[in-house]
Enzyme design. Structure first.
Site, PDB file in Angstrom:
ATOM      1  N   ARG A   6       4.857 -35.361 -81.510  1.00  0.00           N
ATOM      2  CA  ARG A   6       4.877 -34.470 -82.661  1.00  0.00           C
ATOM      3  C   ARG A   6       5.419 -35.197 -83.894  1.00  0.00           C
ATOM      4  O   ARG A   6       6.520 -35.729 -83.872  1.00  0.00           O
ATOM      5  CB  ARG A   6       5.745 -33.244 -82.377  1.00  0.00           C
ATOM      6  CG  ARG A   6       5.835 -32.298 -83.559  1.00  0.00           C
ATOM      7  CD  ARG A   6       6.586 -31.050 -83.202  1.00  0.00           C
ATOM      8  NE  ARG A   6       6.530 -30.093 -84.288  1.00  0.00           N
ATOM      9  CZ  ARG A   6       6.901 -28.830 -84.168  1.00  0.00           C
ATOM     10  NH1 ARG A   6       7.348 -28.374 -83.011  1.00  0.00           N
ATOM     11  NH2 ARG A   6       6.823 -28.022 -85.193  1.00  0.00           N
ATOM     12  N   HIS A  37       2.234 -40.104 -87.830  1.00  0.00           N
ATOM     13  CA  HIS A  37       2.007 -40.127 -89.278  1.00  0.00           C
ATOM     14  C   HIS A  37       2.928 -41.122 -89.979  1.00  0.00           C
ATOM     15  O   HIS A  37       2.708 -41.458 -91.145  1.00  0.00           O
ATOM     16  CB  HIS A  37       2.147 -38.721 -89.874  1.00  0.00           C
ATOM     17  CG  HIS A  37       3.553 -38.261 -90.082  1.00  0.00           C
ATOM     18  ND1 HIS A  37       3.943 -37.514 -91.178  1.00  0.00           N
ATOM     19  CD2 HIS A  37       4.673 -38.437 -89.347  1.00  0.00           C
ATOM     20  CE1 HIS A  37       5.226 -37.252 -91.097  1.00  0.00           C
ATOM     21  NE2 HIS A  37       5.690 -37.792 -89.992  1.00  0.00           N
ATOM     22  N   GLY A  54       9.222 -39.799 -78.620  1.00  0.00           N
ATOM     23  CA  GLY A  54       9.704 -40.003 -79.981  1.00  0.00           C
ATOM     24  C   GLY A  54      10.289 -38.776 -80.650  1.00  0.00           C
ATOM     25  O   GLY A  54      10.284 -38.688 -81.881  1.00  0.00           O
ATOM     26  N   ASP A  68      12.888 -41.587 -76.412  1.00  0.00           N
ATOM     27  CA  ASP A  68      13.091 -42.125 -77.757  1.00  0.00           C
ATOM     28  C   ASP A  68      13.809 -43.458 -77.592  1.00  0.00           C
ATOM     29  O   ASP A  68      14.144 -43.851 -76.469  1.00  0.00           O
ATOM     30  CB  ASP A  68      13.886 -41.155 -78.642  1.00  0.00           C
ATOM     31  CG  ASP A  68      13.503 -41.283 -80.115  1.00  0.00           C
ATOM     32  OD1 ASP A  68      13.512 -42.426 -80.633  1.00  0.00           O
ATOM     33  OD2 ASP A  68      13.178 -40.273 -80.760  1.00  0.00           O
TER      34      ASP A  68
END
Length: 205
Positions: free
Chosen positions: A98, A102, A36, A60
């Site tokens: 990374r 979130h 990603g 990705d």
């Protein structure tokens, strides 16, 4: 702009994590799968600064990979992939994310982590490089990002306890939380974890 990025990112994970010793493996094995991370800027810097042995895989979404214009450095392979699908790279030494999780609530984050865990070998390592916010005294930057995550993505900036809980529920054992002396505010913690396998089949029932 570069100085601003460094202030947000802080020191790079490979500058304070002992990857040369802890991620040592066969030269023909995939050393690290970077999941990603868009067009591979992190992997390119890792390759340029450290010149690691072993294959490096950038993953990705297909449309992001297809949009890469400049050729990738030798030793870096790009692969279109959604983190919610079965992980095609099996048994890599390290899987790295990374500031990806979130963006997602726990339900989707757990799904993505499960896809990684089921692809890992007994000696594989998971590296989650994310921002870990304090319980109190949150900076204005982190408070702003938390509101954005909540409003736009129904997600959140997690505390260390929340990250540890998430990884535990995904059936990982966190070995250590690494932090550099030069911490940024965008990805200030590196969670090193290994999969928890149960049963003779090597998989959790």
């Amino acid at each position: 702009m570069e100085a601003g990025n460094r202030a947000v990112e802080g020191e790079q994970w490979y500058d304070f994590y002992p990857w040369e010793e802890w991620l040592a493996s066969e030269a023909d094995r995939v050393l690290l799968v970077d999941i990603g991370r868009s067009k591979g800027h992190d992997l390119a810097r890792f390759k340029e600064k450290k010149n690691p042995a072993g294959r490096l895989i950038l993953q990705d979404l297909s449309e992001v990979i297809q949009d890469i214009q400049a050729p990738l450095a030798q030793g870096i392979e790009a692969q279109g992939y959604s983190m919610f699908d079965p992980q095609p790279i099996r048994g890599a030494k390290a899987y790295y994310m990374r500031t990806v999780l979130h963006d997602w609530p726990d339900k989707q984050a757990l799904q993505a982590l499960q896809r990684i865990r089921e692809a890992m070998a007994d000696d594989s390592v998971l590296l989650i490089n994310e921002n870990s916010v304090p319980v109190t005294g949150v900076s204005r930057f982190n408070a702003s990002v938390d509101l954005i995550m909540m409003t736009v993505l129904s997600s959140l900036q997690r505390t260390e306890k929340q990250w540890l809980s998430l990884l535990e529920r995904a059936q990982f054992n966190v070995i250590k939380v690494w932090r550099s002396d030069n911490q940024g505010v965008g990805s200030n913690a590196l969670f090193e974890a290994v999969p928890v396998f149960v049963g003779s089949s090597g998989q959790v029932p």
